[in-house]
Design a protein around this motif. Structure first.
Motif, PDB file in Angstrom:
ATOM      1  N   LEU A   1       7.448 -11.821  -1.051  1.00 32.35           N
ATOM      2  CA  LEU A   1       7.056 -11.084   0.145  1.00 32.35           C
ATOM      3  C   LEU A   1       5.885 -11.762   0.855  1.00 32.35           C
ATOM      4  CD1 LEU A   1       7.143  -7.431  -1.256  1.00 32.35           C
ATOM      5  CD2 LEU A   1       8.972  -8.709  -0.131  1.00 32.35           C
ATOM      6  N   ALA A   2       5.884 -11.653   2.171  1.00 26.30           N
ATOM      7  CA  ALA A   2       4.791 -12.178   2.988  1.00 26.30           C
ATOM      8  C   ALA A   2       3.599 -11.220   2.922  1.00 26.30           C
ATOM      9  CB  ALA A   2       5.261 -12.340   4.428  1.00 26.30           C
ATOM     10  N   ASP A   3       2.424 -11.723   3.289  1.00 24.10           N
ATOM     11  CA  ASP A   3       1.220 -10.889   3.300  1.00 24.10           C
ATOM     12  C   ASP A   3       1.435  -9.581   4.049  1.00 24.10           C
ATOM     13  OD1 ASP A   3      -0.420 -12.569   1.779  1.00 24.10           O
ATOM     14  OD2 ASP A   3      -1.241 -13.586   3.534  1.00 24.10           O
ATOM     15  N   GLU A   4       2.100  -9.653   5.206  1.00 25.37           N
ATOM     16  CA  GLU A   4       2.270  -8.444   6.025  1.00 25.37           C
ATOM     17  C   GLU A   4       3.208  -7.423   5.385  1.00 25.37           C
ATOM     18  OE1 GLU A   4       4.825 -11.743   7.869  1.00 25.37           O
ATOM     19  OE2 GLU A   4       2.766 -11.576   7.183  1.00 25.37           O
ATOM     20  N   ASP A   5       3.956  -7.817   4.359  1.00 26.28           N
ATOM     21  CA  ASP A   5       4.840  -6.883   3.655  1.00 26.28           C
ATOM     22  C   ASP A   5       4.124  -6.135   2.534  1.00 26.28           C
ATOM     23  OD1 ASP A   5       7.091  -7.501   5.213  1.00 26.28           O
ATOM     24  OD2 ASP A   5       7.473  -9.280   3.999  1.00 26.28           O
ATOM     25  N   ILE A   6       2.909  -6.558   2.217  1.00 25.33           N
ATOM     26  CA  ILE A   6       2.090  -5.843   1.239  1.00 25.33           C
ATOM     27  C   ILE A   6       1.245  -4.862   2.050  1.00 25.33           C
ATOM     28  CG2 ILE A   6       0.445  -6.043  -0.652  1.00 25.33           C
ATOM     29  CD1 ILE A   6       3.065  -7.595  -1.143  1.00 25.33           C
TER      30      ILE A   6
ATOM     31  N   LEU B   1      -0.186   9.422  -4.714  1.00 26.82           N
ATOM     32  CA  LEU B   1      -1.006   8.244  -4.972  1.00 26.82           C
ATOM     33  C   LEU B   1      -2.040   8.072  -3.872  1.00 26.82           C
ATOM     34  CD1 LEU B   1       1.878   5.740  -5.847  1.00 26.82           C
ATOM     35  CD2 LEU B   1       0.538   7.143  -7.427  1.00 26.82           C
ATOM     36  N   LEU B   2      -3.236   7.669  -4.249  1.00 23.97           N
ATOM     37  CA  LEU B   2      -4.259   7.283  -3.287  1.00 23.97           C
ATOM     38  C   LEU B   2      -4.113   5.782  -3.088  1.00 23.97           C
ATOM     39  CD1 LEU B   2      -6.842   7.869  -1.634  1.00 23.97           C
ATOM     40  CD2 LEU B   2      -8.133   7.332  -3.711  1.00 23.97           C
ATOM     41  N   VAL B   3      -3.886   5.366  -1.841  1.00 25.11           N
ATOM     42  CA  VAL B   3      -3.697   3.948  -1.551  1.00 25.11           C
ATOM     43  C   VAL B   3      -4.749   3.489  -0.546  1.00 25.11           C
ATOM     44  CG1 VAL B   3      -1.225   4.068  -2.057  1.00 25.11           C
ATOM     45  CG2 VAL B   3      -2.010   4.284   0.306  1.00 25.11           C
ATOM     46  N   VAL B   4      -5.052   2.193  -0.595  1.00 29.12           N
ATOM     47  CA  VAL B   4      -6.035   1.612   0.312  1.00 29.12           C
ATOM     48  C   VAL B   4      -5.348   0.515   1.108  1.00 29.12           C
ATOM     49  CG1 VAL B   4      -8.251   0.439   0.496  1.00 29.12           C
ATOM     50  CG2 VAL B   4      -7.880   2.110  -1.335  1.00 29.12           C
ATOM     51  N   ARG B   5      -5.381   0.666   2.429  1.00 23.89           N
ATOM     52  CA  ARG B   5      -4.785  -0.322   3.331  1.00 23.89           C
ATOM     53  C   ARG B   5      -5.836  -1.350   3.714  1.00 23.89           C
ATOM     54  NH1 ARG B   5      -0.009   1.940   6.448  1.00 23.89           N
ATOM     55  NH2 ARG B   5      -0.347   0.079   7.666  1.00 23.89           N
ATOM     56  N   GLY B   6      -5.351  -2.512   4.126  1.00 22.31           N
ATOM     57  CA  GLY B   6      -6.253  -3.507   4.689  1.00 22.31           C
ATOM     58  C   GLY B   6      -7.035  -4.323   3.680  1.00 22.31           C
ATOM     59  N   VAL B   7      -6.622  -4.293   2.411  1.00 19.50           N
ATOM     60  CA  VAL B   7      -7.294  -5.128   1.404  1.00 19.50           C
ATOM     61  C   VAL B   7      -6.321  -6.194   0.916  1.00 19.50           C
ATOM     62  CG1 VAL B   7      -8.865  -3.305   0.673  1.00 19.50           C
ATOM     63  CG2 VAL B   7      -6.698  -3.578  -0.508  1.00 19.50           C
ATOM     64  N   ARG B   8      -6.861  -7.283   0.415  1.00 20.43           N
ATOM     65  CA  ARG B   8      -6.009  -8.348  -0.109  1.00 20.43           C
ATOM     66  C   ARG B   8      -5.227  -7.854  -1.321  1.00 20.43           C
ATOM     67  NH1 ARG B   8      -6.098 -13.328   0.958  1.00 20.43           N
ATOM     68  NH2 ARG B   8      -5.821 -14.004  -1.185  1.00 20.43           N
ATOM     69  N   PRO B   9      -3.999  -8.322  -1.484  1.00 20.51           N
ATOM     70  CA  PRO B   9      -3.236  -7.961  -2.682  1.00 20.51           C
ATOM     71  C   PRO B   9      -3.994  -8.359  -3.952  1.00 20.51           C
ATOM     72  CG  PRO B   9      -1.812  -8.975  -1.058  1.00 20.51           C
ATOM     73  CD  PRO B   9      -3.214  -9.139  -0.555  1.00 20.51           C
ATOM     74  N   ARG B  10      -3.834  -7.547  -4.958  1.00 18.38           N
ATOM     75  CA  ARG B  10      -4.522  -7.767  -6.226  1.00 18.38           C
ATOM     76  C   ARG B  10      -3.483  -7.914  -7.332  1.00 18.38           C
ATOM     77  NH1 ARG B  10      -8.988  -3.344  -4.770  1.00 18.38           N
ATOM     78  NH2 ARG B  10     -10.126  -4.680  -3.339  1.00 18.38           N
ATOM     79  N   PRO B  11      -3.236  -9.142  -7.788  1.00 20.46           N
ATOM     80  CA  PRO B  11      -2.238  -9.355  -8.840  1.00 20.46           C
ATOM     81  C   PRO B  11      -2.491  -8.451 -10.049  1.00 20.46           C
ATOM     82  CG  PRO B  11      -2.912 -11.447  -7.926  1.00 20.46           C
ATOM     83  CD  PRO B  11      -3.832 -10.399  -7.339  1.00 20.46           C
ATOM     84  N   GLY B  12      -1.395  -7.903 -10.561  1.00 20.28           N
ATOM     85  CA  GLY B  12      -1.466  -6.995 -11.702  1.00 20.28           C
ATOM     86  C   GLY B  12      -1.525  -5.536 -11.306  1.00 20.28           C
ATOM     87  N   ARG B  13      -1.826  -5.245 -10.047  1.00 18.83           N
ATOM     88  CA  ARG B  13      -1.939  -3.872  -9.571  1.00 18.83           C
ATOM     89  C   ARG B  13      -0.667  -3.452  -8.847  1.00 18.83           C
ATOM     90  NH1 ARG B  13      -7.338  -2.311  -8.303  1.00 18.83           N
ATOM     91  NH2 ARG B  13      -6.412  -0.296  -7.864  1.00 18.83           N
ATOM     92  N   ALA B  14      -0.437  -2.135  -8.790  1.00 18.37           N
ATOM     93  CA  ALA B  14       0.678  -1.585  -8.020  1.00 18.37           C
ATOM     94  C   ALA B  14       0.295  -1.556  -6.547  1.00 18.37           C
ATOM     95  CB  ALA B  14       1.019  -0.181  -8.515  1.00 18.37           C
ATOM     96  N   HIS B  15       1.286  -1.792  -5.692  1.00 24.57           N
ATOM     97  CA  HIS B  15       1.086  -1.832  -4.243  1.00 24.57           C
ATOM     98  C   HIS B  15       2.228  -1.119  -3.549  1.00 24.57           C
ATOM     99  CE1 HIS B  15      -1.412  -5.147  -5.601  1.00 24.57           C
ATOM    100  NE2 HIS B  15      -1.982  -5.195  -4.402  1.00 24.57           N
ATOM    101  N   VAL B  16       1.953  -0.645  -2.344  1.00 21.55           N
ATOM    102  CA  VAL B  16       3.008  -0.153  -1.457  1.00 21.55           C
ATOM    103  C   VAL B  16       3.492  -1.382  -0.695  1.00 21.55           C
ATOM    104  CG1 VAL B  16       3.571   1.357   0.477  1.00 21.55           C
ATOM    105  CG2 VAL B  16       1.920   2.104  -1.262  1.00 21.55           C
ATOM    106  N   VAL B  17       4.807  -1.623  -0.741  1.00 17.68           N
ATOM    107  CA  VAL B  17       5.358  -2.827  -0.121  1.00 17.68           C
ATOM    108  C   VAL B  17       6.543  -2.485   0.772  1.00 17.68           C
ATOM    109  CG1 VAL B  17       4.626  -4.270  -2.067  1.00 17.68           C
ATOM    110  CG2 VAL B  17       6.950  -3.383  -2.020  1.00 17.68           C
ATOM    111  N   ARG B  18       6.786  -3.377   1.702  1.00 18.91           N
ATOM    112  CA  ARG B  18       7.953  -3.282   2.587  1.00 18.91           C
ATOM    113  C   ARG B  18       8.950  -4.331   2.097  1.00 18.91           C
ATOM    114  NH1 ARG B  18       5.286  -4.174   6.701  1.00 18.91           N
ATOM    115  NH2 ARG B  18       4.819  -2.035   7.240  1.00 18.91           N
ATOM    116  N   LEU B  19      10.071  -3.889   1.549  1.00 15.92           N
ATOM    117  CA  LEU B  19      11.098  -4.803   1.053  1.00 15.92           C
ATOM    118  C   LEU B  19      12.034  -5.190   2.191  1.00 15.92           C
ATOM    119  CD1 LEU B  19      12.002  -3.033  -2.306  1.00 15.92           C
ATOM    120  CD2 LEU B  19      10.528  -5.031  -1.986  1.00 15.92           C
TER     121      LEU B  19
END
Length: 93
Positions: A75-80, A11-29
């Protein structure tokens, strides 16, 4: 995240952007019930937590398995960690 993504997909992922509802994200559970850390995960951010608008609600594309906010809480912002921009390469098999 089956059926959307499977183990071994690139997967190509982009760090440092605001979470986007409806999209897949890498998260820290958060850690599991035994206190063991979980690996980074790909989850769908569905929106803000209705009880705490400072936090994010996450879901799994596979209803049969996978942790969601019903299991681990919001999850908190920093976990996204990053937003998934695209599937680069499908795993073989």
């Amino acid at each position: 995240m089956l059926p959307t993504y499977r183990d071994g997909d690139v997967l190509l992922v982009v760090r440092g952007v605001r979470p986007r509802p409806g999209r897949a994200h890498v998260v820290r559970l958060p850690p599991d019930a035994a206190g063991r850390p979980r690996p980074l995960s790909v989850k769908r951010v569905t929106g803000r937590d209705p009880d705490d608008p400072e936090r994010w609600w996450v879901d799994s594309d596979n209803a049969a398995e996978g942790a969601t906010s019903f299991d681990v809480g919001s999850l908190a912002d920093e976990d996204i960690v990053a937003v998934v921009a695209r599937l680069v390469r499908r795993a073989l098999g």
